[in-house]
Write an enzyme that holds these catalytic residues in place. Structure first.
Site, PDB file in Angstrom:
ATOM      1  N   TYR A  64       2.083  -9.476 -10.683  1.00  0.00           N
ATOM      2  CA  TYR A  64       1.246  -8.739 -10.677  1.00  0.00           C
ATOM      3  C   TYR A  64       0.551  -8.831 -12.244  1.00  0.00           C
ATOM      4  CZ  TYR A  64       3.424  -6.748  -6.691  1.00  0.00           C
ATOM      5  OH  TYR A  64       4.113  -6.758  -5.313  1.00  0.00           O
ATOM      6  N   PRO A 212       2.082  -0.124   3.113  1.00  0.00           N
ATOM      7  CA  PRO A 212       2.478   1.069   4.357  1.00  0.00           C
ATOM      8  C   PRO A 212       0.963   1.676   4.685  1.00  0.00           C
ATOM      9  CG  PRO A 212       2.908   1.540   1.730  1.00  0.00           C
ATOM     10  CD  PRO A 212       2.839   0.164   1.999  1.00  0.00           C
ATOM     11  N   LEU A 213       0.040   1.327   3.677  1.00  0.00           N
ATOM     12  CA  LEU A 213      -1.351   1.984   4.040  1.00  0.00           C
ATOM     13  C   LEU A 213      -2.225   1.152   4.302  1.00  0.00           C
ATOM     14  CD1 LEU A 213      -1.163   4.519   0.895  1.00  0.00           C
ATOM     15  CD2 LEU A 213      -0.535   5.077   3.240  1.00  0.00           C
ATOM     16  N   GLY A 214      -1.834  -0.174   4.747  1.00  0.00           N
ATOM     17  CA  GLY A 214      -2.703  -1.372   5.137  1.00  0.00           C
ATOM     18  C   GLY A 214      -3.173  -2.320   4.061  1.00  0.00           C
ATOM     19  N   GLY A 215      -2.648  -1.982   2.632  1.00  0.00           N
ATOM     20  CA  GLY A 215      -2.785  -3.039   1.592  1.00  0.00           C
ATOM     21  C   GLY A 215      -4.345  -3.182   1.118  1.00  0.00           C
ATOM     22  N   PHE A 216      -4.924  -4.158   1.379  1.00  0.00           N
ATOM     23  CA  PHE A 216      -6.188  -4.525   1.126  1.00  0.00           C
ATOM     24  C   PHE A 216      -7.162  -4.007   1.932  1.00  0.00           C
ATOM     25  CE2 PHE A 216      -3.522  -7.849  -1.346  1.00  0.00           C
ATOM     26  CZ  PHE A 216      -3.847  -7.311  -2.628  1.00  0.00           C
ATOM     27  N   PRO A 218      -7.355  -1.055   4.365  1.00  0.00           N
ATOM     28  CA  PRO A 218      -6.866   0.223   4.597  1.00  0.00           C
ATOM     29  C   PRO A 218      -6.873   0.618   6.164  1.00  0.00           C
ATOM     30  CG  PRO A 218      -8.627   0.471   3.101  1.00  0.00           C
ATOM     31  CD  PRO A 218      -8.632  -1.155   3.549  1.00  0.00           C
ATOM     32  N   LEU A 219      -5.523   1.149   6.465  1.00  0.00           N
ATOM     33  CA  LEU A 219      -5.190   1.562   7.759  1.00  0.00           C
ATOM     34  C   LEU A 219      -6.566   2.222   8.396  1.00  0.00           C
ATOM     35  CD1 LEU A 219      -1.651   2.953   7.605  1.00  0.00           C
ATOM     36  CD2 LEU A 219      -2.624   0.802   8.900  1.00  0.00           C
TER      37      LEU A 219
HETATM   38  N1  NAP Z   1       6.688  -8.284  -1.100  1.00  0.00           N
HETATM   39  C1  NAP Z   1       5.304  -8.762  -0.891  1.00  0.00           C
HETATM   40  O1  NAP Z   1       4.990  -9.999  -0.467  1.00  0.00           O
HETATM   41  C2  NAP Z   1       4.332  -7.497  -1.189  1.00  0.00           C
HETATM   42  C3  NAP Z   1       3.240  -7.805  -0.752  1.00  0.00           C
HETATM   43  C4  NAP Z   1       2.405  -6.682  -1.017  1.00  0.00           C
HETATM   44  C5  NAP Z   1       2.539  -5.330  -1.593  1.00  0.00           C
HETATM   45  N2  NAP Z   1       4.017  -5.314  -2.115  1.00  0.00           N
HETATM   46  C6  NAP Z   1       4.410  -4.228  -2.712  1.00  0.00           C
HETATM   47  O2  NAP Z   1       3.982  -3.016  -1.731  1.00  0.00           O
HETATM   48  C7  NAP Z   1       3.365  -1.923  -2.290  1.00  0.00           C
HETATM   49  C8  NAP Z   1       2.699  -1.317  -1.731  1.00  0.00           C
HETATM   50  O3  NAP Z   1       1.424  -2.110  -1.127  1.00  0.00           O
HETATM   51  P1  NAP Z   1       0.152  -2.131  -1.645  1.00  0.00           P
HETATM   52  O4  NAP Z   1      -0.244  -1.353  -2.896  1.00  0.00           O
HETATM   53  O5  NAP Z   1      -0.661  -3.692  -1.749  1.00  0.00           O
HETATM   54  O6  NAP Z   1      -0.603  -1.627  -0.453  1.00  0.00           O
HETATM   55  P2  NAP Z   1      -0.684  -0.008   0.129  1.00  0.00           P
HETATM   56  O7  NAP Z   1       0.121   0.654  -0.368  1.00  0.00           O
HETATM   57  O8  NAP Z   1      -0.695  -0.129   1.635  1.00  0.00           O
HETATM   58  O9  NAP Z   1      -2.194   0.547  -0.162  1.00  0.00           O
HETATM   59  C9  NAP Z   1      -2.749   0.720  -1.311  1.00  0.00           C
HETATM   60  C10 NAP Z   1      -4.239   0.861  -1.192  1.00  0.00           C
HETATM   61  O10 NAP Z   1      -4.372   2.173  -0.563  1.00  0.00           O
HETATM   62  C11 NAP Z   1      -5.020   3.210  -1.457  1.00  0.00           C
HETATM   63  N3  NAP Z   1      -4.317   4.660  -1.651  1.00  0.00           N
HETATM   64  C12 NAP Z   1      -3.154   4.769  -1.966  1.00  0.00           C
HETATM   65  N4  NAP Z   1      -2.843   6.018  -1.803  1.00  0.00           N
HETATM   66  C13 NAP Z   1      -3.783   6.646  -1.179  1.00  0.00           C
HETATM   67  C14 NAP Z   1      -4.289   7.875  -0.621  1.00  0.00           C
HETATM   68  N5  NAP Z   1      -3.355   8.875  -0.695  1.00  0.00           N
HETATM   69  N6  NAP Z   1      -5.378   8.158  -0.057  1.00  0.00           N
HETATM   70  C15 NAP Z   1      -6.234   7.199   0.011  1.00  0.00           C
HETATM   71  N7  NAP Z   1      -6.121   5.842  -0.351  1.00  0.00           N
HETATM   72  C16 NAP Z   1      -4.649   5.647  -0.909  1.00  0.00           C
HETATM   73  C17 NAP Z   1      -5.060   2.477  -2.924  1.00  0.00           C
HETATM   74  O11 NAP Z   1      -6.210   2.800  -3.704  1.00  0.00           O
HETATM   75  P3  NAP Z   1      -6.252   3.673  -4.838  1.00  0.00           P
HETATM   76  O12 NAP Z   1      -5.665   2.857  -5.837  1.00  0.00           O
HETATM   77  O13 NAP Z   1      -7.527   4.132  -4.973  1.00  0.00           O
HETATM   78  O14 NAP Z   1      -5.367   4.860  -4.455  1.00  0.00           O
HETATM   79  C18 NAP Z   1      -4.955   0.907  -2.368  1.00  0.00           C
HETATM   80  O15 NAP Z   1      -6.350   0.659  -2.072  1.00  0.00           O
HETATM   81  C19 NAP Z   1       3.016  -2.602  -3.786  1.00  0.00           C
HETATM   82  O16 NAP Z   1       2.474  -1.899  -4.647  1.00  0.00           O
HETATM   83  C20 NAP Z   1       4.081  -3.705  -3.877  1.00  0.00           C
HETATM   84  O17 NAP Z   1       4.859  -3.070  -4.707  1.00  0.00           O
HETATM   85  C21 NAP Z   1       4.897  -6.367  -2.083  1.00  0.00           C
END
Ligand code: NAP
Length: 289
Positions: A64, A212-216, A218-219
Site C-alpha cells: 500500500y 466489507p463495504l464494497g471497496g472501490f 461502495p455497497l
Molecule cells: N487481501 C486483499 O487482496 C485485499 C484487497 C483489498 C482490501 N484488503 C484489506 O481490506 C480492508 C478493507 O477494504 P477496503 O478499505 O478496500 O474497502 P472497504 O472497507 O469495503 O470500503 C472502504 C470504502 O468505504 C468508505 N467508508 C468506510 N467507512 C465508511 C462509513 N462509515 N461510511 C461511509 N463510507 C465509509 C471509505 O471511504 P472513507 O475513506 O471516506 O471512509 C472507502 O471508500 C483494506 O483496508 C485492506 O486492509 C485486502
C-alpha cells in the site's frame, strides 16, 4: 488501550487474540492504494484513534503506497502498545501504473517479509497473509506457502494466513503449516464464499472479509438502505453488523481515511439485527436458485 470494544475478541492461535472489529489501512494511501495520503495528518490521527478506541487488529501491507502506509503505521504507533497485532500481506508488488502483479517467487517473498519488518519496525510479524493472484489450482499455493512456513520456523513470522484463495488452496496450505486466517472478498451483497465462511467457523479459522463495504465500489442495495433507515443506522453500519452476525469467526477490517467513519464503523458492532432485518439482509446477496 480500552479493553472493552463492542464485538468482543477472537482467539486465532496461542499467540494471537484480536478484537473482532479491526481496521484496514488501505484507504490511507492515495487513490487505488497508490501514492501518499490526501490528508497525512488525518491518516496518522485515524491510526491513533483506532488503537485508542481499543482496536487490536490492524490489517496492512507494504504494497500500500507502496511502503508509505507501513511508514505511517510506524510513525503513528511505534513503539506499539502491548496487545496490538499488525497483520500484513505478501505476494504482490506495485507498478507505476498502479497495477498489482503477483510477486510469489521465493526471493520476492523473503524480501517482502523483510521489508514489512523494516518498515513497521518489528522483529517478528504477528500474522502474514499469503495473497494469491489469479491462480486457482490448489498446487499453486504449495511453493509460496512453504517459503512462508520456513520463515515462520525461523521466527520472523508468528502466524500464517492466506488471501484471495479457493477452499482447495486453504486445504493445501493447511497441509503445510497451520492457517489461522483466510482473507477473501466477501460482503452482504457478494457471497461467493458462503461455504468457505462456514468451513472456517468449523475449523476455528478467522475469516476476514476484504471490501466489507464494497471497496472501490461502495455497497448499494435498496434493502440495505431500508433496514438502515428502520434501525436508525447507516447502510455501511448495517453491512458491518450483518458480517459480525454472519459467522462467529468473521473479523472486520473496514478501511477508512477519516476518524468520523472509524467511529461509525466501531459503533456498528453495537447494532442488534432483529430477525426481520436479517431475513431482508440475507436475501440481498443470496445465490440465485
Ligand atoms: N487481501 C486483499 O487482496 C485485499 C484487497 C483489498 C482490501 N484488503 C484489506 O481490506 C480492508 C478493507 O477494504 P477496503 O478499505 O478496500 O474497502 P472497504 O472497507 O469495503 O470500503 C472502504 C470504502 O468505504 C468508505 N467508508 C468506510 N467507512 C465508511 C462509513 N462509515 N461510511 C461511509 N463510507 C465509509 C471509505 O471511504 P472513507 O475513506 O471516506 O471512509 C472507502 O471508500 C483494506 O483496508 C485492506 O486492509 C485486502
Amino acid at each position: 488501550m480500552s479493553d472493552v470494544l463492542p464485538g468482543g475478541t477472537l482467539r486465532l492461535s496461542e499467540t494471537l487474540t484480536v478484537t473482532r472489529v479491526g481496521y484496514g489501512t488501505l484507504q490511507l494511501a492515495g487513490p487505488m492504494a497508490y501514492g501518499p495520503p490526501r490528508d497525512r495528518d488525518e491518516a496518522l490521527a485515524v491510526l491513533r484513534a483506532a488503537v485508542r478506541s481499543g482496536i487490536t487488529h490492524l490489517d496492512t501491507s507494504d504494497y500500500y503506497g507502496p511502503h508509505l502506509v507501513n511508514g505511517l503505521v510506524r510513525e503513528a504507533l511505534h513503539p506499539y502498545p502491548e496487545g496490538l497485532h499488525i497483520a500484513t500481506k505478501v505476494g504482490a508488488r506495485r507498478t507505476a501504473d498502479r497495477g498489482w502483479p503477483a510477486a510469489l517467487s521465493r526471493p520476492e517473498l523473503i524480501q517482502a517479509v523483510h521489508d514489512n519488518l523494516d518498515h513497521l519496525g518489528l522483529e517478528a510479524l504477528d500474522l502474514v497473509n499469503l495473497r494469491m493472484t489469479d491462480t486457482l489450482a490448489a498446487r499453486d499455493i504449495v511453493e509460496p506457502f512453504t517459503v512462508l512456513a520456513e520463515l515462520r520456523d525461523q521466527g520472523l513470522i508468528r502466524n500464517l494466513g492466506v488471501s484471495n484463495v479457493s477452499a482447495e488452496q486453504v486445504e493445501a496450505a493447511r497441509g503445510i503449516a497451520p492457517v489461522v486466517a483466510v482473507q477473501n472478498y466477501y460482503n452482504v451483497a457478494f457471497r461467493q464464499d458462503d461455504a468457505l465462511v462456514d468451513r472456517c467457523a468449523e475449523l476455528g479459522i478467522a475469516y476476514v472479509p476484504f471490501w466489507p463495504l464494497g471497496g472501490f465500489r461502495p455497497l448499494q442495495a435498496a434493502p440495505l438502505e431500508r433496514v438502515a433507515a428502520e434501525l436508525g443506522a447507516t447502510a455501511r453500519q448495517i453491512a458491518l453488523a450483518w458480517l459480525l452476525h454472519r459467522s462467529p469467526t468473521i473479523l472486520l477490517i473496514p478501511g477508512t481515511s477519516t476518524r468520523a467513519h472509524l467511529v461509525q464503523n466501531i459503533a456498528a458492532a453495537t447494532i442488534d439485527l432483529p430477525s426481520r432485518a436479517l431475513h431482508i439482509l440475507n436475501a440481498i446477496g443470496a445465490p440465485a436458485h
